[in-house]
Every structure is written in structure tokens, then in C-alpha cells.
Design a protein around this motif. Structure first.
Motif, mmCIF file in Angstrom:
data_model
loop_
_atom_site.group_PDB
_atom_site.id
_atom_site.type_symbol
_atom_site.label_atom_id
_atom_site.label_comp_id
_atom_site.label_asym_id
_atom_site.label_seq_id
_atom_site.Cartn_x
_atom_site.Cartn_y
_atom_site.Cartn_z
ATOM 1 N N ILE A 95 -19.545 33.559 23.445
ATOM 2 C CA ILE A 95 -19.144 32.358 22.726
ATOM 3 C C ILE A 95 -18.019 32.786 21.796
ATOM 4 O O ILE A 95 -18.214 33.596 20.895
ATOM 5 C CB ILE A 95 -20.320 31.728 21.956
ATOM 6 C CG1 ILE A 95 -21.312 31.145 22.967
ATOM 7 C CG2 ILE A 95 -19.873 30.574 21.079
ATOM 8 C CD1 ILE A 95 -22.511 31.870 23.210
ATOM 9 N N LEU A 96 -16.842 32.244 22.078
ATOM 10 C CA LEU A 96 -15.661 32.753 21.385
ATOM 11 C C LEU A 96 -15.492 32.074 20.032
ATOM 12 O O LEU A 96 -14.992 30.958 19.953
ATOM 13 C CB LEU A 96 -14.423 32.521 22.258
ATOM 14 C CG LEU A 96 -14.495 33.169 23.639
ATOM 15 C CD1 LEU A 96 -13.291 32.797 24.464
ATOM 16 C CD2 LEU A 96 -14.623 34.675 23.529
ATOM 17 N N ILE A 97 -15.959 32.734 19.007
ATOM 18 C CA ILE A 97 -15.822 32.152 17.673
ATOM 19 C C ILE A 97 -15.082 33.097 16.743
ATOM 20 O O ILE A 97 -14.912 32.810 15.570
ATOM 21 C CB ILE A 97 -17.193 31.818 17.060
ATOM 22 C CG1 ILE A 97 -18.087 33.053 17.099
ATOM 23 C CG2 ILE A 97 -17.877 30.677 17.763
ATOM 24 C CD1 ILE A 97 -19.182 32.982 16.098
ATOM 25 N N GLY A 98 -14.640 34.230 17.283
ATOM 26 C CA GLY A 98 -13.956 35.237 16.474
ATOM 27 C C GLY A 98 -12.764 34.668 15.714
ATOM 28 O O GLY A 98 -12.625 34.861 14.506
ATOM 29 N N GLU A 99 -11.943 33.899 16.439
ATOM 30 C CA GLU A 99 -10.755 33.316 15.815
ATOM 31 C C GLU A 99 -11.136 32.354 14.689
ATOM 32 O O GLU A 99 -10.474 32.274 13.666
ATOM 33 C CB GLU A 99 -9.935 32.563 16.871
ATOM 34 C CG GLU A 99 -9.240 33.468 17.880
ATOM 35 C CD GLU A 99 -8.264 34.430 17.215
ATOM 36 O OE1 GLU A 99 -7.481 33.958 16.365
ATOM 37 O OE2 GLU A 99 -8.303 35.637 17.531
ATOM 38 N N ASN A 135 -19.082 25.484 13.860
ATOM 39 C CA ASN A 135 -19.394 24.602 14.975
ATOM 40 C C ASN A 135 -18.382 24.924 16.070
ATOM 41 O O ASN A 135 -17.193 24.669 15.924
ATOM 42 C CB ASN A 135 -19.273 23.137 14.532
ATOM 43 C CG ASN A 135 -19.633 22.174 15.646
ATOM 44 O OD1 ASN A 135 -19.418 22.469 16.831
ATOM 45 N ND2 ASN A 135 -20.179 21.035 15.289
ATOM 46 N N HIS A 136 -18.865 25.504 17.177
ATOM 47 C CA HIS A 136 -17.914 26.003 18.162
ATOM 48 C C HIS A 136 -17.300 24.885 18.996
ATOM 49 O O HIS A 136 -16.328 25.095 19.694
ATOM 50 C CB HIS A 136 -18.571 27.050 19.064
ATOM 51 C CG HIS A 136 -19.501 26.460 20.059
ATOM 52 N ND1 HIS A 136 -19.194 26.337 21.374
ATOM 53 C CD2 HIS A 136 -20.729 25.904 19.908
ATOM 54 C CE1 HIS A 136 -20.198 25.748 22.004
ATOM 55 N NE2 HIS A 136 -21.135 25.481 21.142
ATOM 56 N N VAL A 137 -17.888 23.668 18.921
ATOM 57 C CA VAL A 137 -17.328 22.555 19.677
ATOM 58 C C VAL A 137 -16.232 21.847 18.877
ATOM 59 O O VAL A 137 -15.118 21.675 19.348
ATOM 60 C CB VAL A 137 -18.430 21.558 20.101
ATOM 61 C CG1 VAL A 137 -17.815 20.322 20.736
ATOM 62 C CG2 VAL A 137 -19.380 22.223 21.081
ATOM 63 N N THR A 138 -16.563 21.484 17.626
ATOM 64 C CA THR A 138 -15.540 20.833 16.801
ATOM 65 C C THR A 138 -14.600 21.865 16.192
ATOM 66 O O THR A 138 -13.573 21.517 15.621
ATOM 67 C CB THR A 138 -16.174 20.030 15.644
ATOM 68 O OG1 THR A 138 -16.891 20.968 14.811
ATOM 69 C CG2 THR A 138 -17.138 18.993 16.147
ATOM 70 N N ARG A 139 -14.949 23.122 16.303
ATOM 71 C CA ARG A 139 -14.189 24.243 15.758
ATOM 72 C C ARG A 139 -14.076 24.179 14.242
ATOM 73 O O ARG A 139 -13.107 24.650 13.646
ATOM 74 C CB ARG A 139 -12.808 24.359 16.423
ATOM 75 C CG ARG A 139 -12.901 24.214 17.937
ATOM 76 C CD ARG A 139 -11.852 24.837 18.787
ATOM 77 N NE ARG A 139 -11.548 26.238 18.690
ATOM 78 C CZ ARG A 139 -12.230 27.208 19.286
ATOM 79 N NH1 ARG A 139 -13.328 26.955 19.946
ATOM 80 N NH2 ARG A 139 -11.824 28.448 19.192
ATOM 81 N N ALA A 140 -15.075 23.581 13.619
ATOM 82 C CA ALA A 140 -15.082 23.496 12.153
ATOM 83 C C ALA A 140 -15.793 24.716 11.573
ATOM 84 O O ALA A 140 -16.868 25.085 12.025
ATOM 85 C CB ALA A 140 -15.789 22.213 11.716
#
Lengths: 399, 163
Positions: A95-99, A135-140
Motif C-alpha cells: 500500500i503506497l503511502i510513503g509519499e 487515508n490512502h483513497v482520498t490521500r488525506a
């Protein structure tokens, strides 16, 4: 019976089926598979993007369909990655959340995964003593204000008895709850992302309020505030109670199948016990020390499941994991941690152990109705040379 | 299953397939087709029922499935043994050509046989699960109609799932 099989047939082709039928078939796919086949062609994409389908899929995921195990792992030199494994699949997903995390996390910060629910992941930052939600979908990515207990490092957060809720499925809000003894008074701390504030509430003693028993199905939440051999302090909360309730639950003196007193049975240096709490249940991991001059090595000898009694005053013995299953899963280990979760009739337990840098993950499910234990085989997640920075069980990610 | 039961008069129904083949089934089998059960309960069932959407090949399979399930459930074996038996049967039953699976799924939907519908949906889903995008396209008999830019955009939306 075989005679009529494999006869030549006129080709139906998937796309000749009505789209409702195709949607029913797609409801049986895991989220990564659904997302993968979105790029098959435009008509499949429109079937999957259909609002009704998305709603049904998310609802189903939230009920009982899929449970995710997340692991946050840090490599010695370099980035950390979040990996997820879903019980009906056979591989790990990144799950790419690093950025996303980079936006708020200073370089060199020590990040720890505390909890996950829906599309939310909650992290604790050790150096800046801050909580962050992603939130990995809304990228918040949101910095959560300090709790009433003030800034605290990761070590204070590494505990059971916390709960992250994101409901309904696909919701862009969450609540985070934890219970703690503050000057020996059990307090419930509650953060709501919608209001962005913390509320702390002192729990009151269980003086017969629970004589009718819990209604666990009615959204009662249990948070462990203290763990001790003789008993524990759990806080129960739910919309049906005005204030949170303190459960000082003691162990009922049940005798287990081997005829031993299940609790309080302790020979010096020979029995090691780890209690893992979650959702009003507790797993006791019993281990023996293996004598080794240079290192501390243990091996699991038994796993018991206990649950809160109806009035909340006792822990009651439920079941023991069968020996055949223990034989399959036990390995020598140096350290172990775990998490426990109940959703509907299934209790899920994750045990994560380490022996000199080698990680082992055990996933067991107990079906309360069938009274049946089963093991979910977790594929190798290439943890070697990595540091584990938190695990979480979560109800489904959503479309 | 036992010979003694043959003495008692059994209610039978005649099911006619799309291609005109007539199948004789006992009531215990017929009622598993929810559409027919509703007719029977409403007392509207005539002994002769035409099923316009199902070919004889598929209807034969559907009847085989319902027969086995009816027999196992009334066989007097313990629930766990019956359960195991049905599981084995279902697995074997699903071991058919993909097109037959699709037709079975569609027939189970039309005839309203919930367990068969679930079973076929689950089996078809597991076929999709094990295939690459290119294989799934073949399975659905469709071409990739995305432009390179569009396909990239679709993949980017849920980028985490592709790692």
C-alpha cells in the motif's frame, strides 16, 4: 455422470450475461482482484464503477467478507513500507503511502503503525510525539491534535486496548478510542476526526448496570486498560451506556482439559504467559523456555481463548487451540506480539514472533458457532533484515 | 433412495427445456427451483412446466445438482457427513467447461436456485482471480478498448493494488 460433460457449447461469453449477474460474480472477488480487472476494458470498468455495485461491495466487505492484516516494516537503511494481506488471497500487497507520509513526517522520524480501519491508517511518530492519520483513497494526511495525556512517544502507544473505527464503509471520518488508568482512575479517551477534538470520560464502576449482559451486537466496545495475572481492567463503552463502564474482570477458576488450573498455574521459570486482548476476548499464549546459554528462546506450548462473562465480572474460559494445530504452528521464538479481533462470529488472532531477526506470522480464526479453529496460511512477507513497526487487523478496504 | 418408498405415490413434474426435451422430476427436486416452488405453493403448478430460457443440456445438469442435494439432505446421514458429501459433489460438479459454468450461473439465476447460483458465482470468480488481464480479456471475449493514456489513468487510480 460424466457423459454430458464438456460437450461443445455455443459460446455465451461473459459479456452476454446481464450486468447484474456479472456484478454478483464480481462480489466474490477480493479488492486487489477487482482493482486489477478494472483495466480489462471499458464495459468491465463501467460495471465495477457502478454506484450500486460499489455500495454493495463495500457493505459486503464490511460485514464478513474479507479481513486485512497490515504490517508496517522498516528496512535498516531506507524507506518503510506498508504491506497488506487479505485472508482470501494468497499474496501480500503493497500500500503506497510513503509519499503521503513524507508530507508531514520529518526525515529520520521513527514511524509506528498503531491501527487500521476502513481506508484509514493511524501512525505514531516517536520523535515529534505526534499521531498522524492517512487515508490512502482520498490521500488525506492529517496531524491529530495532542490527546489530553499530552505528547507521547511510540512506547506509550504500543499496547492493546485501542480501537480505530471508520464507519460506514468508505467513510471519510473515523473515531479513535483508547482506555488508560490515570492516577488509578480508568479514563476513556475518544477522538473524532469530524470535530477534530478529544473527549475524555471517566468510567464508572460496574454496579449492576450490566446485570442484563452486554449487547455486543449492539456496538459495545471493549478497551483494555490494565493487564494483570489476577484480573484486568477493561472499559466498556457504547451508545447504550451514558458513561463508560469499568469491568474489573477476574479469572474464573476454570479447569482446562489437561486438568490443570488454567490460571495461576505457574512453575518458576518454566511457564511464560502472554495475554493478548481485543473486543472483549483474550488469548493466552503459554510458552516454555528452551535452555540456551547465550540467548532467551521460548517455544509455544498452548493457546487459550477467554471471553468476558455476561456481567463483565469474570474472564471465562472458551476454548483451547487443538494440539495438532499447535504442532503445525509452533516455532522457537525470542519475542512475540499479537492482536485479537472479533467480527460477527469469527475471532481472529495474529501472533507475530521473532527469533534473531527472522519473523514468523501466525493467523488463527475461531468460529464461535461452529466451535472450530482454523489456520490462515500467511505467505512469506520478506521481513528479513527489516524491523517491524506495527501490525493491525482491519475490516475491509473499500472501493 | 430406498426401494420401499417407490410404493408410495410420488408427485412428479414434467419440465420442458428450450429445445423441447422433457424431464420428469419428483417434487422434492422440483421445489429446489424456487420459481417452481412458488407455483406449487400458490397451487398454480401444472404437471407440465415449460422453461423457455434453459437448454436441455443445462437443465439435465441442474436436475442432477438438485437431485443430489435433495437426496443428501433427506438421506438421514448426520449433518456433518452430508455437508462433506455435498462439498465433494459441488467441487466435482463445478469441474466443467467455462461456458457451461456461465450457462449454469444464468440458469440458476433464472430458476432461482440460490445454492447453485452462489456456487457458480464463486467458481467463476475464482477463475478470474487466477488469470492475468490478458487472459481475463479472452475469458470475457473482449478487446482492450482503452487508449494508452486512458489505461494508464485507470491503473493510477488505485496504484497500490498493482505492486
Amino acid at each position: 455422470m460424466e457423459s454430458h460433460r464438456n460437450l461443445p457449447t455455443n459460446t455465451v461469453g461473459f459479456c452476454l450475461l446481464p450486468s447484474e449477474l456479472i456484478q454478483y460474480i464480481f462480489l466474490h472477488l477480493t479488492l486487489p482482484d477487482i482493482i486489477r480487472i478494472r483495466s480489462v476494458n471499458k464495459s468491465i470498468l463501467s460495471i465495477i464503477s457502478d454506484k450500486e455495485f460499489v455500495r454493495n461491495y463495500n457493505l459486503q466487505s464490511a460485514s464478513a467478507f474479507a479481513t486485512w492484516l497490515f504490517i508496517y516494516k522498516k528496512r535498516w537503511h531506507g524507506d518503510a513500507i506498508l504491506q497488506g494481506f487479505v485472508d482470501c488471497s494468497n499474496q501480500w500487497f503493497k500500500i503506497l503511502i510513503g509519499e503521503l507520509l513524507k508530507k508531514v513526517v520529518p526525515p529520520g522520524e521513527d514511524v509506528y503503525l498503531l491501527a487500521a480501519s476502513g481506508n484509514f491508517f493511524l501512525f505514531a511518530l516517536n520523535t515529534s510525539q505526534q499521531l498522524v492519520s492517512v487515508n490512502h483513497v482520498t490521500r488525506a494526511v492529517i496531524k491529530i491534535p495532542q490527546s489530553p495525556l499530552g505528547p507521547r512517544g511510540t512506547s506509550s502507544w504500543r499496547r492493546s486496548g485501542m480501537k480505530l473505527f471508520s464507519y460506514p464503509p468508505g467513510s471519510n471520518n473515523f473515531q479513535f478510542l483508547f482506555a488508560e488508568l490515570n492516577e488509578s482512575r480508568p479514563i476513556l479517551y475518544e477522538y473524532d476526526s469530524q470535530t477534530d477534538i478529544w473527549v475524555s470520560r471517566e468510567a464508572r464502576e460496574n454496579d449492576g448496570i450490566l446485570s442484563h449482559g452486554f449487547e455486543t451486537s449492539n456496538g459495545c466496545t471493549f478497551l483494555s486498560a490494565r493487564d494483570a495475572r489476577s484480573g484486568s481492567v477493561v472499559i466498556a463503552t457504547g451508545s447504550q451506556y451514558e458513561t463508560p463502564i469499568i469491568l474489573r474482570s477476574r479469572f474464573s477458576r476454570a479447569i482446562n482439559e489437561e486438568g490443570q488450573l488454567a490460571i495461576g498455574f505457574s512453575r518458576e521459570n518454566s511457564v511464560d504467559q502472554l495475554n493478548i486482548y481485543g473486543d472483549g476476548k483474550m488469548m493466552i499464549v503459554r510458552s516454555d523456555n528452551i535452555h540456551d546459554a547465550t540467548r532467551k528462546v521460548r517455544v509455544m506450548t498452548g493457546l487459550e481463548l477467554w471471553g468476558l462473562s455476561v456481567n463483565g465480572r469474570h474472564w471465562e474460559y472458551i476454548t483451547t487451540v487443538p494440539n495438532e494445530l499447535i504442532e503445525q504452528i509452533k516455532k522457537p521464538y525470542g519475542a512475540m506480539m499479537g492482536c485479537l479481533q472479533q467480527r460477527d462470529r469469527i475471532i481472529r488472532a495474529i501472533l507475530m514472533s521473532n527469533l534473531e531477526g527472522i519473523w514468523d506470522i501466525i493467523w488463527l480464526n475461531y468460529d464461535i458457532l461452529k466451535k472450530d479453529w482454523s489456520r490462515i496460511v500467511v505467505p512469506e512477507c520478506k521481513m528479513k533484515g527489516s524491523n517491524m513497526a506495527g501490525i493491525a487487523l482491519s475490516s475491509a478496504l473499500t472501493l | 433412495m430406498s426401494s420401499s418408498t417407490e410404493l408410495t405415490e410420488k408427485k412428479v413434474f414434467l419440465l420442458k427445456s428450450l429445445d423441447g426435451v422433457i424431464f420428469e422430476v419428483e417434487e422434492s427436486v422440483a421445489v429446489q427451483l424456487e420459481v417452481i416452488r412458488e407455483l406449487i405453493e400458490g397451487d398454480c403448478a401444472r404437471p407440465f412446466i415449460s422453461l423457455y430460457n434453459v437448454t436441455s443440456e443445462i437443465l439435465a445438469l441442474v436436475i442432477e445438482y438438485c437431485k443430489h442435494h435433495a437426496e443428501t439432505c433427506s438421506g438421514g446421514t448426520s449433518a456433518t457427513i452430508a455437508d462433506e458429501d455435498l462439498k465433494t459433489f459441488d467441487n466435482e460438479f463445478m469441474n466443467v467447461d467455462e461456458n457451461i459454468l456461465l450457462e449454469l450461473c444464468s440458469a440458476a439465476d433464472y430458476l432461482d436456485i440460490k445454492s447453485l447460483f452462489e456456487l457458480t458465482c464463486r467458481t467463476l470468480a475464482s477463475l478470474i482471480k487466477d488469470r492475468t488481464i490478458i487472459e481475463v480479456r479472452k475469458m470475457f471475449n473482449v478487446e482492450n478498448d482503452f487508449s494508452v493514456v486512458e489505461e494508464k489513468a485507470v491503473r493510477k487510480e488505485f496504484a497500490w493494488a498493482f505492486k
